[in-house]
Design an enzyme around this catalytic site. Structure first.
Site, PDB file in Angstrom:
ATOM      1  N   ASN A  63      74.483  -9.305  49.089  1.00  0.00           N
ATOM      2  CA  ASN A  63      73.442 -10.095  48.415  1.00  0.00           C
ATOM      3  C   ASN A  63      72.765 -11.055  49.382  1.00  0.00           C
ATOM      4  O   ASN A  63      72.052 -11.963  48.961  1.00  0.00           O
ATOM      5  CB  ASN A  63      74.071 -10.907  47.278  1.00  0.00           C
ATOM      6  CG  ASN A  63      74.653 -10.015  46.211  1.00  0.00           C
ATOM      7  OD1 ASN A  63      74.092  -8.974  45.888  1.00  0.00           O
ATOM      8  ND2 ASN A  63      75.792 -10.401  45.665  1.00  0.00           N
ATOM      9  N   HIS A  74      75.180 -10.291  32.873  1.00  0.00           N
ATOM     10  CA  HIS A  74      76.351 -10.372  33.753  1.00  0.00           C
ATOM     11  C   HIS A  74      77.624 -10.750  32.979  1.00  0.00           C
ATOM     12  O   HIS A  74      77.580 -11.491  31.991  1.00  0.00           O
ATOM     13  CB  HIS A  74      76.077 -11.410  34.835  1.00  0.00           C
ATOM     14  CG  HIS A  74      77.055 -11.362  35.959  1.00  0.00           C
ATOM     15  ND1 HIS A  74      78.175 -12.151  36.001  1.00  0.00           N
ATOM     16  CD2 HIS A  74      77.078 -10.602  37.076  1.00  0.00           C
ATOM     17  CE1 HIS A  74      78.852 -11.884  37.116  1.00  0.00           C
ATOM     18  NE2 HIS A  74      78.204 -10.951  37.785  1.00  0.00           N
ATOM     19  N   GLU A 118      68.682 -12.579  32.294  1.00  0.00           N
ATOM     20  CA  GLU A 118      68.637 -12.796  33.754  1.00  0.00           C
ATOM     21  C   GLU A 118      67.200 -12.628  34.218  1.00  0.00           C
ATOM     22  O   GLU A 118      66.453 -11.832  33.635  1.00  0.00           O
ATOM     23  CB  GLU A 118      69.508 -11.746  34.466  1.00  0.00           C
ATOM     24  CG  GLU A 118      70.980 -11.948  34.217  1.00  0.00           C
ATOM     25  CD  GLU A 118      71.834 -10.842  34.839  1.00  0.00           C
ATOM     26  OE1 GLU A 118      71.462 -10.293  35.883  1.00  0.00           O
ATOM     27  OE2 GLU A 118      72.877 -10.542  34.255  1.00  0.00           O
ATOM     28  N   SER A 124      71.113  -7.738  37.780  1.00  0.00           N
ATOM     29  CA  SER A 124      71.891  -7.529  38.999  1.00  0.00           C
ATOM     30  C   SER A 124      72.176  -6.065  39.303  1.00  0.00           C
ATOM     31  O   SER A 124      72.376  -5.703  40.459  1.00  0.00           O
ATOM     32  CB  SER A 124      73.211  -8.291  38.914  1.00  0.00           C
ATOM     33  OG  SER A 124      73.953  -7.868  37.801  1.00  0.00           O
ATOM     34  N   ASP A 142      69.545 -16.997  33.611  1.00  0.00           N
ATOM     35  CA  ASP A 142      70.364 -16.906  34.819  1.00  0.00           C
ATOM     36  C   ASP A 142      69.458 -16.407  35.956  1.00  0.00           C
ATOM     37  O   ASP A 142      69.022 -15.262  35.954  1.00  0.00           O
ATOM     38  CB  ASP A 142      71.521 -15.930  34.564  1.00  0.00           C
ATOM     39  CG  ASP A 142      72.406 -15.740  35.785  1.00  0.00           C
ATOM     40  OD1 ASP A 142      72.053 -16.239  36.869  1.00  0.00           O
ATOM     41  OD2 ASP A 142      73.459 -15.081  35.654  1.00  0.00           O
ATOM     42  N   HIS A 196      69.731 -13.844  40.934  1.00  0.00           N
ATOM     43  CA  HIS A 196      69.160 -12.951  41.955  1.00  0.00           C
ATOM     44  C   HIS A 196      67.719 -13.284  42.312  1.00  0.00           C
ATOM     45  O   HIS A 196      67.123 -12.598  43.144  1.00  0.00           O
ATOM     46  CB  HIS A 196      69.303 -11.487  41.514  1.00  0.00           C
ATOM     47  CG  HIS A 196      70.735 -11.070  41.497  1.00  0.00           C
ATOM     48  ND1 HIS A 196      71.400 -10.612  42.622  1.00  0.00           N
ATOM     49  CD2 HIS A 196      71.652 -11.106  40.508  1.00  0.00           C
ATOM     50  CE1 HIS A 196      72.656 -10.363  42.316  1.00  0.00           C
ATOM     51  NE2 HIS A 196      72.844 -10.658  41.039  1.00  0.00           N
ATOM     52  N   LYS A 249      73.982 -15.871  46.941  1.00  0.00           N
ATOM     53  CA  LYS A 249      73.237 -14.625  47.156  1.00  0.00           C
ATOM     54  C   LYS A 249      72.166 -14.909  48.210  1.00  0.00           C
ATOM     55  O   LYS A 249      72.518 -15.083  49.366  1.00  0.00           O
ATOM     56  CB  LYS A 249      72.733 -14.109  45.809  1.00  0.00           C
ATOM     57  CG  LYS A 249      73.931 -13.936  44.857  1.00  0.00           C
ATOM     58  CD  LYS A 249      73.602 -13.377  43.531  1.00  0.00           C
ATOM     59  CE  LYS A 249      74.754 -13.551  42.558  1.00  0.00           C
ATOM     60  NZ  LYS A 249      76.002 -12.896  42.950  1.00  0.00           N
TER      61      LYS A 249
END
Ligand code: PLP
Length: 373
Positions: free
Chosen positions: A36, A124, A165, A169, A194, A197, A228
Protein backbone atom coordinates in the site's frame (compact mmCIF):
# COMPACT_ATOMS: atom_id res chain seq x y z
CA UNK A 1 -3.35 -34.05 21.18
CA UNK A 2 -5.52 -31.99 23.56
CA UNK A 3 -9.13 -31.13 22.64
CA UNK A 4 -8.05 -27.54 22.08
CA UNK A 5 -5.15 -28.46 19.77
CA UNK A 6 -7.44 -30.82 17.85
CA UNK A 7 -10.09 -28.19 17.28
CA UNK A 8 -7.47 -25.67 16.11
CA UNK A 9 -5.93 -28.25 13.79
CA UNK A 10 -9.35 -29.18 12.34
CA UNK A 11 -10.09 -25.59 11.42
CA UNK A 12 -6.68 -25.21 9.78
CA UNK A 13 -7.13 -28.46 7.85
CA UNK A 14 -10.50 -27.25 6.58
CA UNK A 15 -8.83 -24.08 5.30
CA UNK A 16 -6.11 -26.14 3.65
CA UNK A 17 -8.72 -28.32 1.91
CA UNK A 18 -10.50 -25.18 0.67
CA UNK A 19 -7.17 -23.82 -0.55
CA UNK A 20 -7.61 -20.76 1.62
CA UNK A 21 -4.97 -21.36 4.30
CA UNK A 22 -3.14 -18.15 5.14
CA UNK A 23 0.61 -18.14 5.72
CA UNK A 24 3.04 -15.37 6.57
CA UNK A 25 5.42 -14.73 3.69
CA UNK A 26 7.81 -12.01 2.62
CA UNK A 27 9.38 -11.26 -0.69
CA UNK A 28 12.88 -10.10 -1.24
CA UNK A 29 13.99 -8.72 -4.60
CA UNK A 30 10.63 -8.81 -6.33
CA UNK A 31 9.18 -5.68 -7.92
CA UNK A 32 6.53 -4.31 -5.60
CA UNK A 33 3.05 -4.42 -7.13
CA UNK A 34 1.35 -5.36 -3.88
CA UNK A 35 2.09 -2.98 -1.01
CA UNK A 36 0.00 0.00 0.00
CA UNK A 37 3.06 2.25 -0.28
CA UNK A 38 1.38 3.94 -3.25
CA UNK A 39 3.47 7.13 -3.20
CA UNK A 40 6.74 5.49 -2.19
CA UNK A 41 6.86 7.34 1.14
CA UNK A 42 7.53 4.18 3.16
CA UNK A 43 10.76 3.72 1.19
CA UNK A 44 11.64 7.44 0.99
CA UNK A 45 15.10 8.16 2.39
CA UNK A 46 14.22 11.83 2.60
CA UNK A 47 11.23 11.07 4.82
CA UNK A 48 13.32 8.61 6.85
CA UNK A 49 15.90 11.31 7.56
CA UNK A 50 13.35 13.98 8.38
CA UNK A 51 11.67 11.64 10.88
CA UNK A 52 15.06 10.94 12.49
CA UNK A 53 15.75 14.65 12.77
CA UNK A 54 12.33 15.34 14.25
CA UNK A 55 12.72 12.51 16.76
CA UNK A 56 16.10 13.90 17.81
CA UNK A 57 14.53 17.28 18.43
CA UNK A 58 11.86 15.87 20.75
CA UNK A 59 12.45 15.34 24.44
CA UNK A 60 13.80 11.82 24.56
CA UNK A 61 11.23 9.15 25.30
CA UNK A 62 11.04 5.69 23.79
CA UNK A 63 7.42 5.04 24.53
CA UNK A 64 4.20 6.88 25.30
CA UNK A 65 4.17 5.26 28.78
CA UNK A 66 0.40 5.00 29.03
CA UNK A 67 -3.01 5.66 27.57
CA UNK A 68 -3.63 9.18 26.22
CA UNK A 69 -5.98 9.69 29.17
CA UNK A 70 -3.22 8.89 31.67
CA UNK A 71 0.51 9.51 31.09
CA UNK A 72 0.45 9.02 27.28
CA UNK A 73 -0.55 12.51 26.22
CA UNK A 74 1.77 15.41 25.37
CA UNK A 75 1.83 18.79 23.68
CA UNK A 76 3.41 17.47 20.48
CA UNK A 77 0.65 14.88 19.88
CA UNK A 78 -1.95 17.60 20.33
CA UNK A 79 -0.09 19.88 17.89
CA UNK A 80 -0.03 17.11 15.28
CA UNK A 81 -3.75 16.54 15.80
CA UNK A 82 -4.38 20.23 15.17
CA UNK A 83 -2.31 20.00 12.01
CA UNK A 84 -4.39 16.99 10.88
CA UNK A 85 -7.66 18.77 11.64
CA UNK A 86 -6.49 21.63 9.37
CA UNK A 87 -5.46 19.32 6.53
CA UNK A 88 -8.73 17.41 6.69
CA UNK A 89 -10.77 20.59 7.16
CA UNK A 90 -12.45 19.58 10.39
CA UNK A 91 -12.99 21.22 13.75
CA UNK A 92 -10.93 18.55 15.51
CA UNK A 93 -8.99 15.30 15.06
CA UNK A 94 -7.91 12.49 17.35
CA UNK A 95 -5.16 10.01 16.58
CA UNK A 96 -5.72 6.26 16.92
CA UNK A 97 -3.06 3.54 16.96
CA UNK A 98 -4.31 2.12 13.64
CA UNK A 99 -7.10 2.40 11.12
CA UNK A 100 -8.47 -0.85 12.49
CA UNK A 101 -8.72 0.64 15.98
CA UNK A 102 -10.20 3.91 14.69
CA UNK A 103 -12.98 2.23 12.72
CA UNK A 104 -13.70 -0.25 15.45
CA UNK A 105 -13.95 2.62 17.92
CA UNK A 106 -16.32 4.70 15.82
CA UNK A 107 -18.66 1.87 14.93
CA UNK A 108 -18.76 0.30 18.36
CA UNK A 109 -19.41 3.37 20.50
CA UNK A 110 -21.39 5.90 18.46
CA UNK A 111 -24.44 3.96 17.18
CA UNK A 112 -26.64 2.95 20.12
CA UNK A 113 -29.27 0.29 20.79
CA UNK A 114 -32.25 0.97 18.51
CA UNK A 115 -30.09 2.75 15.91
CA UNK A 116 -29.22 1.29 12.50
CA UNK A 117 -25.84 0.86 10.81
CA UNK A 118 -26.03 0.27 7.05
CA UNK A 119 -22.77 -0.61 5.36
CA UNK A 120 -21.61 -1.38 1.83
CA UNK A 121 -21.24 -5.16 1.44
CA UNK A 122 -17.56 -4.68 0.51
CA UNK A 123 -16.74 -2.64 3.59
CA UNK A 124 -13.51 -3.41 5.43
CA UNK A 125 -13.51 -6.01 8.21
CA UNK A 126 -12.75 -3.43 10.91
CA UNK A 127 -16.02 -1.62 10.22
CA UNK A 128 -17.95 -4.88 10.37
CA UNK A 129 -16.15 -5.84 13.57
CA UNK A 130 -16.90 -2.47 15.14
CA UNK A 131 -20.55 -2.71 14.13
CA UNK A 132 -20.77 -6.18 15.68
CA UNK A 133 -19.55 -4.73 18.97
CA UNK A 134 -22.27 -2.10 19.02
CA UNK A 135 -25.86 -2.75 20.12
CA UNK A 136 -27.27 -1.19 16.95
CA UNK A 137 -29.10 -3.06 14.16
CA UNK A 138 -26.90 -3.94 11.19
CA UNK A 139 -27.77 -4.10 7.49
CA UNK A 140 -25.63 -4.26 4.39
CA UNK A 141 -26.40 -2.95 0.91
CA UNK A 142 -25.15 -4.18 -2.45
CA UNK A 143 -21.81 -2.70 -3.38
CA UNK A 144 -22.20 0.92 -4.54
CA UNK A 145 -25.89 0.28 -5.27
CA UNK A 146 -27.74 3.30 -3.91
CA UNK A 147 -31.15 1.94 -4.94
CA UNK A 148 -30.52 -0.98 -2.63
CA UNK A 149 -29.23 1.42 0.02
CA UNK A 150 -32.41 3.48 -0.27
CA UNK A 151 -34.56 0.38 0.23
CA UNK A 152 -32.57 -0.37 3.40
CA UNK A 153 -32.83 3.25 4.57
CA UNK A 154 -36.61 3.00 4.35
CA UNK A 155 -36.53 0.05 6.77
CA UNK A 156 -34.12 1.66 9.25
CA UNK A 157 -34.90 2.73 12.77
CA UNK A 158 -33.40 5.17 15.25
CA UNK A 159 -30.38 7.22 14.28
CA UNK A 160 -29.08 5.92 10.95
CA UNK A 161 -25.38 5.54 10.07
CA UNK A 162 -24.15 4.74 6.55
CA UNK A 163 -20.61 3.33 6.47
CA UNK A 164 -18.67 3.47 3.20
CA UNK A 165 -15.10 3.69 1.91
CA UNK A 166 -13.88 6.40 -0.45
CA UNK A 167 -11.78 3.87 -2.44
CA UNK A 168 -12.71 0.23 -1.87
CA UNK A 169 -9.70 -1.74 -0.75
CA UNK A 170 -10.30 -4.86 -2.84
CA UNK A 171 -12.11 -3.53 -5.94
CA UNK A 172 -10.39 -0.14 -6.13
CA UNK A 173 -13.57 1.63 -7.22
CA UNK A 174 -14.82 4.83 -5.63
CA UNK A 175 -17.93 5.64 -3.64
CA UNK A 176 -20.08 8.31 -5.30
CA UNK A 177 -19.88 10.51 -2.23
CA UNK A 178 -21.87 13.39 -3.76
CA UNK A 179 -24.87 11.21 -4.54
CA UNK A 180 -24.54 9.54 -1.15
CA UNK A 181 -24.67 12.84 0.73
CA UNK A 182 -27.95 13.71 -1.04
CA UNK A 183 -29.45 10.36 -0.05
CA UNK A 184 -28.19 10.71 3.52
CA UNK A 185 -29.79 14.17 3.73
CA UNK A 186 -33.11 12.78 2.53
CA UNK A 187 -33.17 10.19 5.34
CA UNK A 188 -31.40 12.34 7.93
CA UNK A 189 -28.65 9.69 8.11
CA UNK A 190 -25.02 10.26 9.17
CA UNK A 191 -22.23 9.12 6.87
CA UNK A 192 -19.13 7.40 8.26
CA UNK A 193 -16.47 7.63 5.56
CA UNK A 194 -13.33 5.51 5.72
CA UNK A 195 -10.71 7.34 3.62
CA UNK A 196 -7.97 4.72 4.21
CA UNK A 197 -7.02 4.32 0.54
CA UNK A 198 -7.55 7.94 -0.49
CA UNK A 199 -5.51 9.54 2.30
CA UNK A 200 -2.47 11.09 0.63
CA UNK A 201 -3.61 10.02 -2.84
CA UNK A 202 -6.22 12.70 -3.41
CA UNK A 203 -6.86 16.28 -2.37
CA UNK A 204 -4.57 19.12 -1.44
CA UNK A 205 -1.95 17.96 1.09
CA UNK A 206 -3.35 14.44 0.80
CA UNK A 207 -6.68 15.40 2.32
CA UNK A 208 -8.60 12.61 0.58
CA UNK A 209 -11.75 12.30 -1.50
CA UNK A 210 -14.40 14.17 0.47
CA UNK A 211 -12.25 17.28 0.96
CA UNK A 212 -11.24 17.23 -2.70
CA UNK A 213 -14.98 17.30 -3.54
CA UNK A 214 -15.59 19.97 -0.87
CA UNK A 215 -18.13 17.70 0.76
CA UNK A 216 -16.41 17.43 4.13
CA UNK A 217 -19.17 19.37 5.90
CA UNK A 218 -21.73 16.82 4.74
CA UNK A 219 -19.85 13.92 6.35
CA UNK A 220 -19.83 14.07 10.13
CA UNK A 221 -17.40 11.19 10.74
CA UNK A 222 -14.27 10.68 8.64
CA UNK A 223 -11.43 8.20 9.20
CA UNK A 224 -7.95 8.63 7.66
CA UNK A 225 -5.12 6.13 7.91
CA UNK A 226 -1.38 6.68 7.68
CA UNK A 227 -0.09 3.16 7.03
CA UNK A 228 -0.89 3.21 3.32
CA UNK A 229 -0.01 6.12 1.01
CA UNK A 230 1.46 8.14 3.89
CA UNK A 231 4.03 5.37 4.36
CA UNK A 232 4.01 5.39 8.18
CA UNK A 233 1.49 4.13 10.75
CA UNK A 234 -1.61 5.16 12.71
CA UNK A 235 -4.88 6.83 11.88
CA UNK A 236 -7.18 9.63 12.90
CA UNK A 237 -10.86 10.36 13.15
CA UNK A 238 -11.94 13.90 12.32
CA UNK A 239 -15.18 15.78 12.81
CA UNK A 240 -16.76 18.21 15.27
CA UNK A 241 -15.16 19.01 18.61
CA UNK A 242 -18.14 17.23 20.19
CA UNK A 243 -17.46 14.06 18.19
CA UNK A 244 -13.82 14.02 19.22
CA UNK A 245 -14.65 14.64 22.91
CA UNK A 246 -17.18 11.80 22.69
CA UNK A 247 -14.57 9.39 21.30
CA UNK A 248 -12.09 10.38 24.01
CA UNK A 249 -14.76 9.53 26.57
CA UNK A 250 -16.38 6.42 25.11
CA UNK A 251 -14.09 4.76 22.52
CA UNK A 252 -12.59 1.74 24.22
CA UNK A 253 -9.85 1.25 21.57
CA UNK A 254 -8.72 4.78 22.45
CA UNK A 255 -9.07 4.60 26.22
CA UNK A 256 -7.70 1.16 27.02
CA UNK A 257 -4.46 1.11 25.07
CA UNK A 258 -1.01 2.63 25.24
CA UNK A 259 -0.77 5.67 22.97
CA UNK A 260 1.49 5.69 19.91
CA UNK A 261 5.13 6.39 20.83
CA UNK A 262 6.60 9.85 20.06
CA UNK A 263 8.51 8.56 17.02
CA UNK A 264 5.22 7.41 15.46
CA UNK A 265 3.69 10.83 16.05
CA UNK A 266 6.78 12.41 14.48
CA UNK A 267 6.43 10.03 11.49
CA UNK A 268 2.87 11.19 10.89
CA UNK A 269 3.88 14.83 11.18
CA UNK A 270 6.86 14.44 8.82
CA UNK A 271 4.94 12.32 6.29
CA UNK A 272 2.40 15.10 5.73
CA UNK A 273 5.18 17.72 5.47
CA UNK A 274 7.00 15.48 2.99
CA UNK A 275 3.88 15.04 0.86
CA UNK A 276 3.34 18.78 0.94
CA UNK A 277 6.83 19.25 -0.54
CA UNK A 278 6.16 16.59 -3.20
CA UNK A 279 2.58 17.27 -4.28
CA UNK A 280 3.44 16.07 -7.81
CA UNK A 281 3.44 12.47 -6.51
CA UNK A 282 -0.34 12.32 -6.82
CA UNK A 283 -0.17 13.09 -10.56
CA UNK A 284 2.69 10.66 -11.03
CA UNK A 285 0.55 7.92 -9.51
CA UNK A 286 -2.40 8.78 -11.80
CA UNK A 287 -0.09 8.46 -14.81
CA UNK A 288 1.04 5.01 -13.67
CA UNK A 289 -2.59 3.92 -13.25
CA UNK A 290 -3.45 5.16 -16.76
CA UNK A 291 -0.46 3.33 -18.22
CA UNK A 292 -1.38 0.05 -16.51
CA UNK A 293 -4.99 0.27 -17.66
CA UNK A 294 -4.06 1.03 -21.24
CA UNK A 295 -1.53 -1.84 -21.28
CA UNK A 296 -4.12 -4.17 -19.72
CA UNK A 297 -6.85 -3.11 -22.16
CA UNK A 298 -4.51 -3.53 -25.13
CA UNK A 299 -4.04 -7.14 -24.05
CA UNK A 300 -7.73 -7.63 -23.23
CA UNK A 301 -7.06 -8.57 -19.59
CA UNK A 302 -10.15 -9.02 -17.42
CA UNK A 303 -9.27 -6.02 -15.33
CA UNK A 304 -11.89 -4.72 -12.90
CA UNK A 305 -13.55 -1.36 -13.37
CA UNK A 306 -11.30 0.85 -11.26
CA UNK A 307 -9.60 4.16 -11.98
CA UNK A 308 -7.60 4.06 -8.74
CA UNK A 309 -4.19 2.68 -7.82
CA UNK A 310 -5.87 -0.62 -6.87
CA UNK A 311 -6.50 -2.82 -9.91
CA UNK A 312 -7.98 -6.31 -9.84
CA UNK A 313 -7.51 -9.06 -12.40
CA UNK A 314 -10.24 -11.61 -11.80
CA UNK A 315 -9.20 -15.27 -11.94
CA UNK A 316 -12.06 -17.29 -10.46
CA UNK A 317 -11.17 -20.06 -7.98
CA UNK A 318 -8.73 -20.08 -5.07
CA UNK A 319 -6.37 -22.65 -6.59
CA UNK A 320 -6.50 -20.99 -10.02
CA UNK A 321 -5.64 -17.54 -8.71
CA UNK A 322 -2.89 -18.96 -6.48
CA UNK A 323 -1.30 -20.76 -9.42
CA UNK A 324 -1.51 -17.62 -11.56
CA UNK A 325 0.19 -15.58 -8.84
CA UNK A 326 3.02 -18.13 -8.57
CA UNK A 327 3.68 -17.73 -12.32
CA UNK A 328 3.72 -13.93 -12.12
CA UNK A 329 6.05 -14.07 -9.13
CA UNK A 330 8.53 -16.26 -11.01
CA UNK A 331 8.68 -13.42 -13.54
CA UNK A 332 9.92 -11.16 -10.74
CA UNK A 333 6.73 -9.31 -9.75
CA UNK A 334 5.41 -9.24 -6.22
CA UNK A 335 1.64 -9.70 -6.51
CA UNK A 336 -0.67 -11.56 -4.14
CA UNK A 337 -3.83 -13.56 -4.60
CA UNK A 338 -7.02 -12.35 -2.98
CA UNK A 339 -8.96 -15.45 -2.10
CA UNK A 340 -12.51 -16.19 -1.11
CA UNK A 341 -13.86 -15.71 1.54
CA UNK A 342 -11.99 -12.38 1.65
CA UNK A 343 -13.82 -11.64 -1.64
CA UNK A 344 -16.98 -13.44 -2.86
CA UNK A 345 -16.35 -16.88 -4.44
CA UNK A 346 -15.99 -16.52 -8.21
CA UNK A 347 -14.35 -13.09 -7.92
CA UNK A 348 -10.97 -14.29 -6.65
CA UNK A 349 -8.33 -12.02 -8.10
CA UNK A 350 -4.81 -10.81 -8.39
CA UNK A 351 -4.75 -7.43 -6.68
CA UNK A 352 -2.26 -5.16 -8.40
CA UNK A 353 -1.28 -2.00 -6.56
CA UNK A 354 0.45 0.68 -8.56
CA UNK A 355 3.11 2.94 -7.13
CA UNK A 356 4.92 6.09 -8.20
CA UNK A 357 8.18 4.10 -8.13
CA UNK A 358 7.02 1.40 -10.58
CA UNK A 359 8.97 2.10 -13.77
CA UNK A 360 6.91 2.27 -16.98
CA UNK A 361 8.74 -0.72 -18.45
CA UNK A 362 7.95 -2.72 -15.28
CA UNK A 363 4.26 -1.92 -15.65
CA UNK A 364 4.35 -2.97 -19.30
CA UNK A 365 6.15 -6.22 -18.45
CA UNK A 366 3.65 -7.00 -15.68
CA UNK A 367 0.75 -6.54 -18.12
CA UNK A 368 2.57 -8.78 -20.59
CA UNK A 369 3.08 -11.48 -17.92
CA UNK A 370 -0.59 -11.28 -16.95
CA UNK A 371 -1.61 -11.74 -20.60
CA UNK A 372 0.51 -14.93 -20.80
CA UNK A 373 -1.41 -16.70 -18.02
C1 PLP B 1 -10.48 0.32 4.03
C2 PLP B 1 -9.58 0.07 5.19
N1 PLP B 1 -9.88 0.62 6.37
C3 PLP B 1 -9.10 0.42 7.45
C4 PLP B 1 -7.97 -0.35 7.37
C5 PLP B 1 -7.14 -0.57 8.59
O1 PLP B 1 -6.12 0.37 8.65
P1 PLP B 1 -4.77 0.03 9.43
O2 PLP B 1 -3.97 -0.83 8.53
O3 PLP B 1 -4.16 1.36 9.72
O4 PLP B 1 -5.17 -0.68 10.68
C6 PLP B 1 -7.61 -0.92 6.16
C7 PLP B 1 -6.38 -1.75 6.07
O5 PLP B 1 -6.22 -2.63 5.33
C8 PLP B 1 -8.43 -0.69 5.03
O6 PLP B 1 -8.13 -1.24 3.84
Amino acid sequence: MSELEKSLKDKLLKREQENSLRRLTFSANLIDFTSNDYLGLARSEELFRSIQQKVNSLSHSNGATGSRLLSGNNEYTEQVEQKLAKIFKAEAAVIFNSGYAANQAVLSCIPQKGDTIIYDELIHACIRDGARLSWANRLSFRHNDFNDLESKLKKSEGNIFIAVESIYSMDGDLCNVKELTALADKFNASIILDEAHSTGIMGEQGSGLSVSLRLENKIPIRIYTFGKAMGVHGACVVGSKNLIDYLINFARPFIYTTALPPHSIASIDCAFSCLNDHGYLQNELSEKVKLFRSEANKRKLSVMNSESQIQGIVIPGNSEVKQAVEKIRTNGFDVRPILSPTVPAGTERIRVCLHTFNANHEIQSLAESLSML
